[in-house]
Design an enzyme around this catalytic site. Structure first.
Site, PDB file in Angstrom:
ATOM      1  N   CYS A 163       0.824  -1.204   0.000  1.00 44.40           N
ATOM      2  CA  CYS A 163       0.000   0.000   0.000  1.00 44.40           C
ATOM      3  C   CYS A 163       0.861   1.258   0.000  1.00 44.40           C
ATOM      4  CB  CYS A 163      -0.972   0.043   1.172  1.00 44.40           C
ATOM      5  SG  CYS A 163      -2.190   1.369   0.925  1.00 44.40           S
ATOM      6  N   CYS A 338      -5.841   2.164  -4.369  1.00 46.00           N
ATOM      7  CA  CYS A 338      -5.337   2.807  -3.158  1.00 46.00           C
ATOM      8  C   CYS A 338      -6.286   3.940  -2.778  1.00 46.00           C
ATOM      9  CB  CYS A 338      -3.930   3.354  -3.421  1.00 46.00           C
ATOM     10  SG  CYS A 338      -3.140   3.989  -1.933  1.00 46.00           S
TER      11      CYS A 338
END
Length: 408
Positions: A163, A338
């Protein structure tokens, strides 16, 4: 000879491993699958950013591993320590071996805290925290609430990390809290990123830069954390012009991340240490009966739970075709997502595929992911956790069917 053997052996009971097993079982119920996983608990890691921002309780992000293990799968509660693909077997920590017809490698990525001098000793105290650990994310929120003035540093190491937006998500949520509390003007906020850009997909940078300006964030690119002195509350960064030491009152650290050692040391590894697979079929480039997905794969996509969700059906189709002596039929396009939490109640929903190509799940009239939106926040805070536990881990492939599929 292996102590035991299975048609399909999956290494790792994280998001990728469980989702792959569930997707395989949806297609072929009753097939012989074993999952090698030593942990007692399974975590919804994307929720930890929200814990650090005071939105989620950490308890809602963790469940017993037994509760997510698909029915009919044999759970081998061990760690894998080495791979012998020439012999179609894996060696476990207790010295036992497990054979397989097809191997699925999904061990995740290792957080290399030890690569930053002094960090391990000071994590969770002296104002040093990280949302990359469930036990530390609540401490992030404590520090954010307590800070009324001074200096806050948020770090990001070199890629790859899981991430890539998480380091700045933590920062934006903290800044939004400080703005609402009326203390943001008393706090100097630094974002020290080892990379050369704020975010890897250029289309999302303008919206993010607006928030960097709105919160008065000092953006330092090419600045890599190398050492922390917790008691002295100072941190050392390597920059293009040499090392500098900076004082802080609070620091959110993202550790360097590497392939798990057992994988990096194995014949399965690419030069990067991750499992060397074709970026579309997710099949190993040297061992046709080996596949990999999730953070442990060598594919050049963003390492996110959303990527694993899209990869699992591709692996499921291609694994079963391998067992049937057929070639791969499904392809992965590099999709990753994201949700960048730029403030409480608004998110920039970054969705992209290989090459930085935008890959939105919704039409732009409904949701333009390049702009902060309330609908994106609702997706992240309300829909995605439910989809994770009740969809992805159960083999339900909503908006995640395998691409490039031909007749099975």
């Amino acid at each position: 000879m292996p102590s035991t053997s299975h048609s399909i052996l999956i290494i790792g009971g994280g998001s990728a491993g469980i989702a792959a097993a569930a997707s395989i079982l949806k297609r072929r119920p009753g097939i012989d699958i074993a999952i090698v996983e030593p942990s007692d608990t399974h975590a919804y890691q994307p929720g930890w950013t929200m814990v650090g921002g005071g939105v989620f309780d950490v308890a809602t992000t963790v469940r017993p591993m037994a509760s997510v293990m698909p029915k009919g799968v044999r759970w081998i509660k061990q760690a894998a320590v080495s791979f012998q693909p020439e012999d179609n077997q894996v060696t476990l920590k207790d010295g036992g071996t497990v054979g397989y017809d097809v191997l699925v490698v999904a061990p995740g990525i290792r957080l290399a805290w030890e690569k930053i001098a002094g960090l391990t000793e000071t994590l969770g105290q002296n104002g040093v925290t990280s949302n990359y650990r469930a036990d530390l994310a609540p401490y992030t929120w404590e520090l954010v609430q307590q800070l009324r003035g001074g200096k806050a540093i948020f770090t990001q190491p070199a890629m790859p990390i899981k991430c890539a937006g998480a380091p700045q998500k933590a920062m934006y949520l903290a800044c939004d809290h400080w703005r609402r509390a009326g203390v943001l003007d008393n706090i100097q906020v630094d974002f020290r990123n080892a990379g050369g850009v704020l975010f890897g997909v250029a289309d999302y940078v303008p919206a993010l830069m607006e928030y960097v300006g709105k919160y008065g964030i000092n953006l330092e690119l090419g600045s890599n954390l190398v050492a922390v002195d917790g008691p002295a509350r100072c941190a050392t960064f390597a920059t293009t012009s040499g090392e500098i030491t900076v004082d802080f009152d609070m620091m959110h650290v993202v550790p360097p991340q590497v392939a798990p050692q057992c994988l990096a040391d194995s014949p399965l590894a690419a030069d990067s240490g991750f499992a060397d697979v074709d970026q579309h079929t997710l099949q190993h480039v040297r061992y046709p009966n080996v596949f990999a997905l999730g953070d442990g794969g060598s594919t050049p996509n963003a390492k996110t739970a959303a990527a694993a969700r899209k990869q699992a059906p591709v692996v499921a189709v291609n694994v079963l075709r391998q067992l049937d002596s057929k070639g791969p039929a499904a392809g992965y396009d590099g999709y990753g997502s994201c949700p960048l939490t730029v403030e409480r109640g608004k998110i920039v929903l970054a969705e992209f595929a290989y090459g930085g190509k935008l890959a939105p799940s919704f039409p732009t009239w409904l949701l333009d992911g390049t702009k902060p939106a309330r609908l994106s926040w609702m997706l992240k805070a309300d829909a995605l956790p439910w989809i994770y536990w009740n969809g992805m881990l159960k083999g339900r492939e909503w908006l995640a069917g395998p691409g490039g599929l031909i007749a099975q």
